[in-house]
Design an enzyme around this catalytic site. Structure first.
Site, PDB file in Angstrom:
ATOM      1  N   ASP A 166      -7.137  -4.189   1.906  1.00  0.00           N
ATOM      2  CA  ASP A 166      -5.646  -4.044   2.297  1.00  0.00           C
ATOM      3  C   ASP A 166      -5.579  -2.668   1.659  1.00  0.00           C
ATOM      4  O   ASP A 166      -5.713  -2.591   0.492  1.00  0.00           O
ATOM      5  CB  ASP A 166      -5.060  -4.941   1.427  1.00  0.00           C
ATOM      6  N   TYR A 225      -1.428   4.893  -0.762  1.00  0.00           N
ATOM      7  CA  TYR A 225      -2.316   4.549  -1.943  1.00  0.00           C
ATOM      8  C   TYR A 225      -3.111   5.764  -2.498  1.00  0.00           C
ATOM      9  O   TYR A 225      -3.663   5.734  -3.211  1.00  0.00           O
ATOM     10  CB  TYR A 225      -3.137   3.087  -1.681  1.00  0.00           C
ATOM     11  N   LYS A 234      -0.986   1.019   6.285  1.00  0.00           N
ATOM     12  CA  LYS A 234       0.425   0.787   6.383  1.00  0.00           C
ATOM     13  C   LYS A 234       1.093   2.018   6.564  1.00  0.00           C
ATOM     14  O   LYS A 234       0.668   3.075   5.732  1.00  0.00           O
ATOM     15  CB  LYS A 234       0.873   0.196   4.973  1.00  0.00           C
ATOM     16  N   HIS A 256       5.106  -0.239   5.996  1.00  0.00           N
ATOM     17  CA  HIS A 256       5.109  -0.794   4.529  1.00  0.00           C
ATOM     18  C   HIS A 256       6.291  -1.154   3.659  1.00  0.00           C
ATOM     19  O   HIS A 256       6.287  -2.351   3.050  1.00  0.00           O
ATOM     20  CB  HIS A 256       4.721   0.499   3.754  1.00  0.00           C
TER      21      HIS A 256
HETATM   22  N1  LIG Z   1       3.109  -4.031   0.817  1.00  0.00           N
HETATM   23  C1  LIG Z   1       3.204  -3.744  -0.491  1.00  0.00           C
HETATM   24  O1  LIG Z   1       4.411  -3.232  -0.582  1.00  0.00           O
HETATM   25  C2  LIG Z   1       2.408  -3.818  -1.531  1.00  0.00           C
HETATM   26  C3  LIG Z   1       3.044  -3.947  -2.717  1.00  0.00           C
HETATM   27  C4  LIG Z   1       1.999  -4.370  -3.742  1.00  0.00           C
HETATM   28  C5  LIG Z   1       0.728  -4.555  -3.593  1.00  0.00           C
HETATM   29  N2  LIG Z   1       0.324  -4.631  -2.230  1.00  0.00           N
HETATM   30  C6  LIG Z   1      -1.077  -5.015  -2.130  1.00  0.00           C
HETATM   31  O2  LIG Z   1      -1.559  -6.189  -2.378  1.00  0.00           O
HETATM   32  C7  LIG Z   1      -2.695  -5.649  -3.539  1.00  0.00           C
HETATM   33  C8  LIG Z   1      -2.620  -6.776  -4.768  1.00  0.00           C
HETATM   34  O3  LIG Z   1      -1.484  -6.604  -5.395  1.00  0.00           O
HETATM   35  P1  LIG Z   1      -1.206  -6.018  -6.777  1.00  0.00           P
HETATM   36  O4  LIG Z   1      -2.379  -4.803  -7.053  1.00  0.00           O
HETATM   37  O5  LIG Z   1      -0.130  -5.592  -7.002  1.00  0.00           O
HETATM   38  O6  LIG Z   1      -1.616  -7.042  -7.831  1.00  0.00           O
HETATM   39  P2  LIG Z   1      -2.624  -8.036  -8.129  1.00  0.00           P
HETATM   40  O7  LIG Z   1      -3.568  -8.103  -7.189  1.00  0.00           O
HETATM   41  O8  LIG Z   1      -1.722  -9.457  -8.231  1.00  0.00           O
HETATM   42  O9  LIG Z   1      -3.094  -7.886  -9.656  1.00  0.00           O
HETATM   43  C9  LIG Z   1      -3.877  -6.791  -9.825  1.00  0.00           C
HETATM   44  C10 LIG Z   1      -3.951  -6.807 -11.624  1.00  0.00           C
HETATM   45  O10 LIG Z   1      -4.804  -7.671 -12.035  1.00  0.00           O
HETATM   46  C11 LIG Z   1      -6.039  -7.617 -12.610  1.00  0.00           C
HETATM   47  N3  LIG Z   1      -6.837  -8.741 -12.231  1.00  0.00           N
HETATM   48  C12 LIG Z   1      -7.455  -8.729 -10.989  1.00  0.00           C
HETATM   49  N4  LIG Z   1      -8.323  -9.942 -10.935  1.00  0.00           N
HETATM   50  C13 LIG Z   1      -8.363 -10.316 -12.402  1.00  0.00           C
HETATM   51  C14 LIG Z   1      -8.805 -11.443 -12.978  1.00  0.00           C
HETATM   52  N5  LIG Z   1      -9.790 -12.463 -12.121  1.00  0.00           N
HETATM   53  N6  LIG Z   1      -8.508 -11.790 -14.019  1.00  0.00           N
HETATM   54  C15 LIG Z   1      -7.550 -10.939 -14.752  1.00  0.00           C
HETATM   55  N7  LIG Z   1      -6.892 -10.014 -14.150  1.00  0.00           N
HETATM   56  C16 LIG Z   1      -7.224  -9.584 -12.963  1.00  0.00           C
HETATM   57  C17 LIG Z   1      -6.267  -6.213 -12.007  1.00  0.00           C
HETATM   58  O11 LIG Z   1      -7.104  -5.336 -12.853  1.00  0.00           O
HETATM   59  P3  LIG Z   1      -8.532  -4.802 -12.596  1.00  0.00           P
HETATM   60  O12 LIG Z   1      -8.578  -4.050 -11.731  1.00  0.00           O
HETATM   61  O13 LIG Z   1      -9.006  -4.148 -13.931  1.00  0.00           O
HETATM   62  O14 LIG Z   1      -9.306  -6.074 -12.466  1.00  0.00           O
HETATM   63  C18 LIG Z   1      -4.860  -5.464 -11.942  1.00  0.00           C
HETATM   64  O15 LIG Z   1      -4.231  -5.300 -13.307  1.00  0.00           O
HETATM   65  C19 LIG Z   1      -2.462  -4.399  -3.787  1.00  0.00           C
HETATM   66  O16 LIG Z   1      -3.484  -3.805  -4.182  1.00  0.00           O
HETATM   67  C20 LIG Z   1      -2.153  -3.809  -2.516  1.00  0.00           C
HETATM   68  O17 LIG Z   1      -3.320  -3.776  -1.688  1.00  0.00           O
HETATM   69  C21 LIG Z   1       1.267  -4.539  -1.484  1.00  0.00           C
END
Ligand SMILES: NC(=O)c1ccc[n+]([C@@H]2O[C@H](COP(=O)([O-])OP(=O)(O)OC[C@H]3O[C@@H](n4cnc5c(N)ncnc54)[C@H](OP(=O)(O)O)[C@@H]3O)[C@@H](O)[C@H]2O)c1
Length: 321
Positions: free
Chosen positions: A51, A56, A81, A122
């Site tokens: 994704d 980004y 996006k 997005h």
């Molecule tokens: N469309 C939109 O507007 C939008 C908005 C936000 C996000 N997104 C997409 O969704 C993806 C995921 O969302 P997100 O990045 O906000 O948050 P997330 O995946 O919910 O959380 C990421 C955080 O969790 C940590 N983490 C990952 N796996 C873990 C585990 N097994 N145990 C403990 N901690 C863990 C990561 O650190 P480490 O990297 O150090 O492991 C990072 O700090 C984004 O990367 C993006 O691709 C889209």
């Protein structure tokens, strides 16, 4: 007993027949110096879905990671996006993304398992151009620190741009992010192509049950962004989620990722850590009782949105001012 479940699907089918792997790797805030390695390692471990987004600013490194992985490009499903600033030029922004990723257009069409490019809007928001000399022209701000939003922009025009790149074969599917029911209802009056997905924040504190039902009824697949609660993964600390994890002999992250796959939503956990990347690929079948508990946490008083940029614009979600 909890089973690592072969019965759970490895892919869901989009409303145009394209298959999408059920767990995708998030890349937002993956640091530039870690993205290539994380993507390459993830693909070698079995991820087949990335994704990404133009904003980004790490799509070049994602592309390098795909090539370094040794996994055939044809096996990887890539989402990107359109950024808010470029809603009047969807095709141009997609070209830049494909250039950054280093994707070959021809490979998009040469086999039945072609590289999937899912193109999403997005946010249902168009930005105004930044003032001359603004420090970050991609994120134009008002003097008070809120985003400069074009309040006259018709999202139907953005969607027509999306339909055009789809018709041109430059995206195998198109969808939206952060669209609430009122926004989708408005778009439905003019859409010719029904969005294949709606990517929204989703975890047990923000399960979006009504939005899911609305989208299910129209064949729109929900994707869960921030499935762990976002940076720092705050939802992992919740005592109810920890209890479900203990009961099943898995980590809280596995519970949160499995929760989404069990309910027919694509989770997009982000990590750049090898250990967590491996952990996040694990999906288990959760019991009806555990699913009901997780489904009910928000109604029990834990409702919380964690990603809320200062658009100062009503996005139609109940919890968005
Ligand atoms: N469309 C939109 O507007 C939008 C908005 C936000 C996000 N997104 C997409 O969704 C993806 C995921 O969302 P997100 O990045 O906000 O948050 P997330 O995946 O919910 O959380 C990421 C955080 O969790 C940590 N983490 C990952 N796996 C873990 C585990 N097994 N145990 C403990 N901690 C863990 C990561 O650190 P480490 O990297 O150090 O492991 C990072 O700090 C984004 O990367 C993006 O691709 C889209």
């Amino acid at each position: 007993m909890t089973l690592d479940n072969d019965e759970l699907p490895k892919t869901f089918v989009l409303n145009n027949g394209v298959q999408i792997p059920t767990v995708g790797l998030g890349t937002w805030q993956a640091p530039l110096n870690a993205t290539r390695d994380a993507v390459s390692f993830a693909l070698q471990q079995g991820y087949r879905h990335l994704d990404c987004a133009y904003i980004y600013l790490n799509e070049r490194e994602v592309g390098e990671g795909i090539r370094a992985s040794g996994v055939p490009r044809s096996e990887v499903f890539v989402t990107s996006k359109v950024w808010n600033l470029f809603q009047d030029d969807v095709a141009g922004n997609l070209e830049k993304t494909l250039d950054n990723l280093g994707l070959d257009y021809v490979d998009l069409y040469n086999t039945s398992l072609t590289l999937g490019v899912l193109q999403l809007v997005h946010w249902p928001i168009k930005f105004l151009p930044a003032d001359a000399g603004a420090p970050n022209p991609l994120r134009p701000l008002n003097p008070d620190g809120t985003y400069k939003v074009d309040r006259t922009w018709d999202q139907g025009v953005t969607w027509a741009g999306m339909e055009a790149v789809y018709a041109a074969g430059k995206a195998r599917a198109i969808g939206v992010c952060n669209w609430s029911i009122p926004y989708l209802e408005a778009l439905a009056k003019s859409w010719k192509v029904v969005p294949a997905v709606n990517q929204v924040e989703n975890h047990p504190f923000l399960p979006q049950h009504a939005l899911k039902a609305w989208c299910d009824a129209r064949g729109i697949l929900l994707e869960a962004y921030s499935p762990l609660g976002g940076p720092g993964a705050p939802v992992l600390q919740d005592e109810d989620i920890v209890a479900v994890a203990k009961r099943n002999g898995v980590t809280p992250a596995t519970v949160l990722i499995s929760y989404q796959v069990n309910r027919g939503i694509v989770p997009l956990p982000k990590s750049v850590s090898h250990e967590r990347l491996v952990q996040n690929l694990r999906v288990v079948r959760l019991s009806a009782e555990d699913m009901a508990l997780l489904d009910g946490l928000a109604a029990k008083g834990k409702a919380q949105r964690l990603n809320k940029p200062p658009f100062c614009w009503d996005l139609g979600f109940d919890d968005w001012d």
